[in-house]
Scaffold this active site. Structure first.
Site, mmCIF file in Angstrom:
data_model
loop_
_atom_site.group_PDB
_atom_site.id
_atom_site.type_symbol
_atom_site.label_atom_id
_atom_site.label_comp_id
_atom_site.label_asym_id
_atom_site.label_seq_id
_atom_site.Cartn_x
_atom_site.Cartn_y
_atom_site.Cartn_z
ATOM 1 N N LYS A 84 -0.615 13.634 3.364
ATOM 2 C CA LYS A 84 -1.765 12.973 2.737
ATOM 3 C C LYS A 84 -2.941 13.946 2.651
ATOM 4 O O LYS A 84 -3.040 14.867 3.458
ATOM 5 C CB LYS A 84 -2.206 11.777 3.597
ATOM 6 C CG LYS A 84 -1.294 10.572 3.544
ATOM 7 C CD LYS A 84 -1.855 9.452 4.408
ATOM 8 C CE LYS A 84 -0.941 8.240 4.385
ATOM 9 N NZ LYS A 84 -0.857 7.582 3.080
ATOM 10 N N ASP A 130 0.055 7.793 10.413
ATOM 11 C CA ASP A 130 0.764 8.163 9.186
ATOM 12 C C ASP A 130 0.089 9.360 8.522
ATOM 13 O O ASP A 130 -0.902 9.214 7.813
ATOM 14 C CB ASP A 130 0.782 6.959 8.222
ATOM 15 C CG ASP A 130 1.537 7.267 6.940
ATOM 16 O OD1 ASP A 130 2.210 8.316 6.876
ATOM 17 O OD2 ASP A 130 1.447 6.442 5.995
ATOM 18 N N LYS A 138 5.121 -3.557 10.877
ATOM 19 C CA LYS A 138 5.171 -2.096 10.729
ATOM 20 C C LYS A 138 4.384 -1.426 11.844
ATOM 21 O O LYS A 138 3.201 -1.681 12.013
ATOM 22 C CB LYS A 138 4.611 -1.687 9.363
ATOM 23 C CG LYS A 138 4.432 -0.178 9.172
ATOM 24 C CD LYS A 138 3.921 0.178 7.773
ATOM 25 C CE LYS A 138 3.562 1.659 7.655
ATOM 26 N NZ LYS A 138 3.023 2.014 6.325
ATOM 27 N N ARG A 159 8.396 1.384 4.568
ATOM 28 C CA ARG A 159 9.542 0.611 4.075
ATOM 29 C C ARG A 159 10.852 1.072 4.707
ATOM 30 O O ARG A 159 11.794 0.296 4.813
ATOM 31 C CB ARG A 159 9.579 0.670 2.538
ATOM 32 C CG ARG A 159 9.796 2.023 1.957
ATOM 33 C CD ARG A 159 9.367 2.121 0.501
ATOM 34 N NE ARG A 159 7.906 2.174 0.342
ATOM 35 C CZ ARG A 159 7.284 2.206 -0.832
ATOM 36 N NH1 ARG A 159 7.974 2.160 -1.967
ATOM 37 N NH2 ARG A 159 5.972 2.264 -0.890
ATOM 38 N N ASP A 173 5.901 9.908 2.414
ATOM 39 C CA ASP A 173 4.750 9.064 2.728
ATOM 40 C C ASP A 173 5.056 7.579 2.478
ATOM 41 O O ASP A 173 4.283 6.706 2.850
ATOM 42 C CB ASP A 173 3.537 9.511 1.895
ATOM 43 C CG ASP A 173 2.224 8.976 2.448
ATOM 44 O OD1 ASP A 173 2.236 8.432 3.570
ATOM 45 O OD2 ASP A 173 1.202 9.108 1.758
ATOM 46 N N GLU A 221 6.966 5.720 4.104
ATOM 47 C CA GLU A 221 7.758 5.662 5.326
ATOM 48 C C GLU A 221 7.861 4.250 5.908
ATOM 49 O O GLU A 221 8.838 3.914 6.561
ATOM 50 C CB GLU A 221 7.159 6.609 6.377
ATOM 51 C CG GLU A 221 5.997 6.031 7.225
ATOM 52 C CD GLU A 221 4.754 5.664 6.420
ATOM 53 O OE1 GLU A 221 4.609 6.159 5.288
ATOM 54 O OE2 GLU A 221 3.930 4.867 6.910
ATOM 55 N N ASP A 239 -2.100 2.330 10.932
ATOM 56 C CA ASP A 239 -0.871 2.012 10.208
ATOM 57 C C ASP A 239 0.139 1.212 11.045
ATOM 58 O O ASP A 239 1.252 0.953 10.604
ATOM 59 C CB ASP A 239 -0.241 3.305 9.673
ATOM 60 C CG ASP A 239 0.478 3.096 8.353
ATOM 61 O OD1 ASP A 239 0.225 2.074 7.690
ATOM 62 O OD2 ASP A 239 1.310 3.954 7.997
HETATM 63 N N1 BES Z 1 0.306 3.518 5.220
HETATM 64 C C1 BES Z 1 0.312 3.829 3.843
HETATM 65 C C2 BES Z 1 -0.381 2.758 2.996
HETATM 66 C C3 BES Z 1 -1.861 2.633 3.189
HETATM 67 C C4 BES Z 1 -2.753 3.364 2.436
HETATM 68 C C5 BES Z 1 -2.370 1.715 4.099
HETATM 69 C C6 BES Z 1 -4.115 3.219 2.622
HETATM 70 C C7 BES Z 1 -3.725 1.565 4.282
HETATM 71 C C8 BES Z 1 -4.609 2.312 3.555
HETATM 72 C C9 BES Z 1 1.748 3.953 3.358
HETATM 73 O O1 BES Z 1 2.651 4.445 4.269
HETATM 74 C C10 BES Z 1 1.726 4.911 2.219
HETATM 75 O O2 BES Z 1 1.417 6.048 2.431
HETATM 76 N N2 BES Z 1 2.053 4.434 1.022
HETATM 77 C C11 BES Z 1 2.059 5.251 -0.120
HETATM 78 C C12 BES Z 1 3.288 4.918 -0.926
HETATM 79 C C13 BES Z 1 3.574 5.876 -2.024
HETATM 80 C C14 BES Z 1 3.929 7.236 -1.477
HETATM 81 C C15 BES Z 1 4.713 5.322 -2.834
HETATM 82 C C16 BES Z 1 0.799 4.970 -0.905
HETATM 83 O O3 BES Z 1 0.329 3.845 -0.914
HETATM 84 O O4 BES Z 1 0.257 5.905 -1.479
HETATM 85 ZN ZN ZN Z 2 2.186 4.171 6.247
HETATM 86 MN MN MN Z 3 2.689 6.555 4.279
#
Ligand code: BES
Ligand code: ZN
Ligand code: MN
Length: 504
Positions: A284, A277, A272, A358, A354, A356, A295
């Protein structure tokens, strides 16, 4: 950092610091004799427990250029590779903090260590060198030094210039070989850390592609970069959708290492590459958002792993695939509720912009399967915050549709110290990512967030039989405050290399 291996007795080597490793048992049994032999007058007795990573600094009268500082470095029971890695890491950290340039390790007991830890001397040498490189790592390339106080401007070494493995007479060749391997893996891992630590304004998708090209030049393998037009022509709708809110174009980079002889297997590694992000329109919260410069850790690890595989000349074809973009909330950004079409033709309802990672991985996984039909596909991604909730910051989440592959990755985690813990891919979880309007939904609600993300990815491997997904959201990047160097860890490079070596 240069690394030299010598048969010369460690006490006589020119250096700034000399390190003696001790397990708890050796501390009781041998320390007095060893220290007396070096001319250290007093032993630290009970002040030093020889726990793995613990160090004590003693001094001796040195006649010439030999080290006057002697570090006792604990390896605990000394029964696992991790004990030695930790010790080497601590010693290097201390050396850099003291601004000393030449570090010597007494390796004369390496056969004992090998026996206790069930490793070969060669492997132990590699582990020590990797540990030193990891502990010596600093991210200071964005510091100009302009505001440093005068005393800091002195001409002291910024980092370790030379590592000497001394007392290697009985195992010279094996230690030389191991040290060379350790240098390759450690240096590649540190390069991954640099990429991850670079903030969004210093590392765009195009910069990440450029970093892959440079890795290819160093490692002598082919790197291809698709630009936005090629990505559009390929129909990578997931990558394009995430990129919509950005001012900077996406890239899709392929690193292709082919060994000299026949490849035993073809392995695809997908990483990834979200260079920042923000969450997109599903923005966020401000708190901690800066950490989202990390990220693209999966991408950095994949680039480093392909370079290390090439450096080691592994008899495998290793293909790295890196979809990259930032995730920004610009005026043309994708909107919650949008339905997009991925390269596979599968449509996705984007409930939350968010989620993203996947979306860009979906296209990369489909591409890996279609173009290479590899024996194994492994993706690494900072995919879900939920994985940090489940496993914390030291362990990654593992998913696989193949028992043997899951087992090998788990074992590589144990031996590399980059641990993974498996979570299920049961079909019951599909219920959570059903969409009323598209083939699948990109989020699955509050529960099992790490698993629903993995179930989403599984839709895009097109029936591939040996796939694994590693969620490195926790261990990729450490906030300030712990005992470890804050920031990027390069977690995954050693794990992947252990795994790849096992197939070689
Ligand atoms: N990059 C984030 C995941 C992340 C969070 C990595 C904290 C490292 C530290 C990912 O893109 C994300 O935002 N995931 C969301 C998914 C949700 C919207 C289903 C999450 O984990 O909140
Ligand atoms: Zn992310
Ligand atoms: Mn995200």
């Amino acid at each position: 950092m240069k690394c030299t291996v010598t048969a010369k007795e460690s006490g006589l080597v020119n250096a700034d610091i000399l390190v003696q490793f001790f397990s708890k048992k050796e501390m009781k049994r041998d320390a007095g004799k060893v220290l007396a032999g070096l001319g250290v007058v007093a032993s630290p007795d009970g002040d030093f427990k020889a726990s793995a990573g613990e160090i004590a600094m003693l001094y001796r009268q040195a006649s010439g250029k030999e080290a006057s500082r002697v570090i006792l470095a604990g390896v605990g029971e000394g029964k696992t590779a991790e004990d030695y890695r930790k010790a080497a890491d601590s010693v290097a950290r201390k050396t850099v903090d003291l601004h000393l340039g030449v570090l010597a390790l007494d390796c004369s007991p390496i056969d004992d260590w090998a026996k206790q830890s069930k490793q070969k001397p060669e492997e132990l040498a590699a582990i020590l060198v990797e540990g030193v490189l990891s502990g010596a790592y600093r991210f200071d390339r964005l510091k100009s030094g302009k505001l440093d106080k005068e005393e800091k401007k002195e001409d002291k070494p910024k980092n370790i210039e030379e590592l000497v493995l001394a007392g290697c007479a009985s195992r010279l060749e094996a230690i030389e070989k191991g040290a060379g391997k350790g240098m390759i893996i450690g240096a590649c891992q540190n390069r991954a850390r640099d990429l991850v630590n670079l903030p969004g304004n210093h590392l765009s998708a195009e910069d990440l592609a450029e970093a892959a090209i440079e890795a290819g030049k160093r490692g002598g393998f082919e790197v291809t970069v698709f630009d936005k037009k090629q990505i559009t022509d390929l129909g990578m709708g997931g990558l394009l959708a995430v990129n919509k809110g950005s001012e900077q174009p996406p890239t899709f980079t392929i690193l292709d290492y082919k060994p000299k002889g026949k490849a035993k297997k073809t392995i695809a590694l997908v990483g990834k590459g979200v260079t920042f992000d923000s969450g997109g329109i599903s923005l966020k919260p401000a708190q901690g958002m800066d950490e989202m410069k990390s990220d693209m850790s999966g991408a950095a690890v994949v680039i480093a792993a392909v370079e290390a595989a090439a450096g080691l000349g592994l008899p495998l074809r290793v293909v790295g695939l890196v979809p990259a973009t930032d995730n920004m909330p610009g005026g043309s950004a994708q909107k919650p509720g949008d339905v997009i079409t991925t390269m596979s033709g599968i449509t996705v309802e984007v409930g939350n912009t968010d989620a993203e990672g996947r979306l860009i991985l979906a296209d990369a996984l489909s591409y890996a399967k279609k173009e290479y039909n590899p024996d194994v596909i492994i993706d690494l991604a900072t995919l879900t915050g939920a994985c940090i909730v489940a496993l914390g910051n030291l362990v990654a989440g593992l998913f696989s549709n193949d028992e043997k592959l899951a087992e090998s990755i788990f074992e590589a985690g144990q031996s590399s110290g980059e641990k993974v813990w498996r979570l299920p891919l049961w079909d019951e979880y599909d219920e959570l990512i059903k969409s009323d309007v598209a083939d699948v939904h990109n989020t699955g609600g509050r529960g099992a967030g790490t698993i629903t993300a993995a179930k989403f990815l599984e839709k895009f491997i097109d029936g591939h039989k040996r796939w694994a997904h590693i969620d490195i959201a926790g261990p990729a990047f450490l906030a300030k405050g712990g005992s470890k160097t804050p920031g990027a860890t390069g977690f995954g490079v050693r794990l992947l290399l252990d795994l790849l070596k096992g197939w070689s």
